[in-house]
Design a protein around this motif. Structure first.
Motif, PDB file in Angstrom:
ATOM      1  N   ALA A 185       0.824  -1.216   0.000  1.00 51.10           N
ATOM      2  CA  ALA A 185       0.000   0.000   0.000  1.00 51.10           C
ATOM      3  C   ALA A 185       0.853   1.259   0.000  1.00 51.10           C
ATOM      4  N   MET A 186       1.996   1.228   0.683  1.00 50.88           N
ATOM      5  CA  MET A 186       2.865   2.406   0.752  1.00 50.88           C
ATOM      6  C   MET A 186       3.285   2.831  -0.649  1.00 50.88           C
ATOM      7  N   ARG A 235      -3.309  11.603 -11.125  1.00 49.21           N
ATOM      8  CA  ARG A 235      -3.119  13.012 -11.494  1.00 49.21           C
ATOM      9  C   ARG A 235      -2.635  13.162 -12.935  1.00 49.21           C
ATOM     10  N   ILE A 236      -1.672  12.336 -13.328  1.00 50.38           N
ATOM     11  CA  ILE A 236      -1.145  12.404 -14.694  1.00 50.38           C
ATOM     12  C   ILE A 236      -2.258  12.128 -15.704  1.00 50.38           C
ATOM     13  N   TYR A 237      -3.055  11.119 -15.440  1.00 48.84           N
ATOM     14  CA  TYR A 237      -4.172  10.760 -16.316  1.00 48.84           C
ATOM     15  C   TYR A 237      -5.121  11.939 -16.473  1.00 48.84           C
ATOM     16  N   PHE A 262       2.184   5.913  -5.967  1.00 50.19           N
ATOM     17  CA  PHE A 262       2.200   5.872  -7.434  1.00 50.19           C
ATOM     18  C   PHE A 262       0.785   5.933  -8.007  1.00 50.19           C
ATOM     19  N   GLY A 263      -0.196   5.439  -7.240  1.00 50.88           N
ATOM     20  CA  GLY A 263      -1.580   5.526  -7.685  1.00 50.88           C
ATOM     21  C   GLY A 263      -2.048   6.965  -7.781  1.00 50.88           C
ATOM     22  N   ALA A 270      -1.733   2.785 -12.611  1.00 48.63           N
ATOM     23  CA  ALA A 270      -0.447   2.945 -11.932  1.00 48.63           C
ATOM     24  C   ALA A 270      -0.298   1.942 -10.794  1.00 48.63           C
ATOM     25  N   ALA A 271      -1.385   1.700 -10.059  1.00 45.81           N
ATOM     26  CA  ALA A 271      -1.336   0.767  -8.937  1.00 45.81           C
ATOM     27  C   ALA A 271      -1.090  -0.667  -9.413  1.00 45.81           C
TER      28      ALA A 271
END
Length: 320
Positions: free
Chosen positions: A64-65, A76-78, A70-71, A110-111
């Motif tokens: 999860a960390m 945000r990038i998306y 990265f999620g 990303a996740a």
């Protein structure tokens, strides 16, 4: 900005719904608080699921960390990529996520990449990690959607249905307001109010329904990664419909199609096809295995050997 949010056909009238809370003079957005609560709830459910399936819960805390960090970056990038016109003249605003602007599918992509990298580094099965984590993911989405409620965003077209939500015109982004909303706008004390579909609510409830379905489906799971595919199909099916109602869709350049709607359709159909095909392959192998067992003449020690073969086949098929 006026702070009222009403659900007139339900008789619910909220007079003072702010966007942030002040702590020692520093404003903390409710959007961020809700997202944080969703993340914590998701991690908690994933660890419970890990215990139930006899896995190490600490693995999912470690995962999860990385997945959360990265999620959020991916989400945000998306969002920025498909809303570039909003940020191209103020690049620093890309870093400000307190007012919203996170796309769930970007975060999921990303996740998932993070899970595969994590699995390889730890020498674990990515399928099982995804199967366990998706329970927490869908709950986190159900909770996180309420961040859109406080931000007065992610709503749909005009409606006068049972769950219609009424918002002050000055509390929403002008780009999200359609002509139909303006045509049905109501005036009160010199202020205009629009009435819309609360799509954040629809998606939150849908995610809870998907979670319940997944809990029942676990009894039918026969291969690793199947629960994650069920999540993709279930969430995508609802998202395809809900996305069609929204007025703040992220569009594919040059085509004008809602990117999340296209992705939802592809993931839903693709996941169902994979589930059906893999299950057929596994059932065919089981049938062949049982046939060979019946045709093979019994020998001394055959019972224990057959039992061992059956257990190995179940493990290879992904049965928990």
């Amino acid at each position: 900005m006026h702070k009222t949010i009403d659900f007139p056909n339900l008789g619910i009238h909220l007079k003072n719904v702010g966007k942030a809370i002040s702590v020692f003079g520093f404003d903390i957005a409710f959007y961020g608080i809700i997202i944080g609560l969703g993340i914590l709830a998701g991690i908690f459910v994933a660890t419970l699921r890990a215990k139930r399936t006899k896995q190490n819960p600490e693995v999912y805390i470690d995962l999860a960390m990385y997945a959360v960090i990265f999620g959020i970056i991916g989400a945000r990038i998306y969002y920025v990529l498909f809303s570039w016109s909003m940020y191209k003249d103020d690049l620093l605003s890309i870093l400000n996520i307190r007012q919203g602007g996170l796309a769930i599918y970007g975060g999921v992509i990303a996740a998932v990449i993070t899970v595969f990298v994590f699995a390889k580094k730890r020498e674990l099965g990515a399928g099982q990690l995804l199967d366990t984590a998706c329970f927490g993911l869908v709950l986190g989405q159900a909770i996180g959607r309420w961040g859109n409620f406080f931000n007065r965003e992610a709503f749909g077209e005009y409606t006068n249905g049972l769950f219609a939500m009424r918002l002050p015109l000055d509390a929403v982004r002008s780009s999200d307001v359609t002509q139909m909303m303006r045509d049905h706008m109501e005036m009160a004390d010199g202020l205009g109010y629009i009435q819309v579909h609360p799509t954040f609510l629809y998606e939150s409830v849908w995610c809870l329904m998907v979670l319940v379905f997944m809990m029942f489906y676990t009894r039918r799971q026969i291969f690793k990664g199947e629960m994650f595919l069920v999540y993709l199909a279930g969430y995508g099916f609802g998202r395809f419909w809900i996305e069609g109602l929204r007025t703040d869709q992220l569009l594919l350049p040059g085509i004008g199609w809602a990117v999340s709607r296209v992705l939802a359709a592809v993931l839903t159909v693709g996941s169902v096809i994979i589930i059906v095909k893999v299950r057929k392959i596994i059932e065919r192998r089981r049938t062949m295995h049982r046939r060979r067992r019946r045709e093979r003449p019994p020998e001394r020690g055959a019972v224990s050997e057959t039992k061992s073969e059956s257990e190995n086949m179940d493990y290879d098929s992904g049965i928990d």
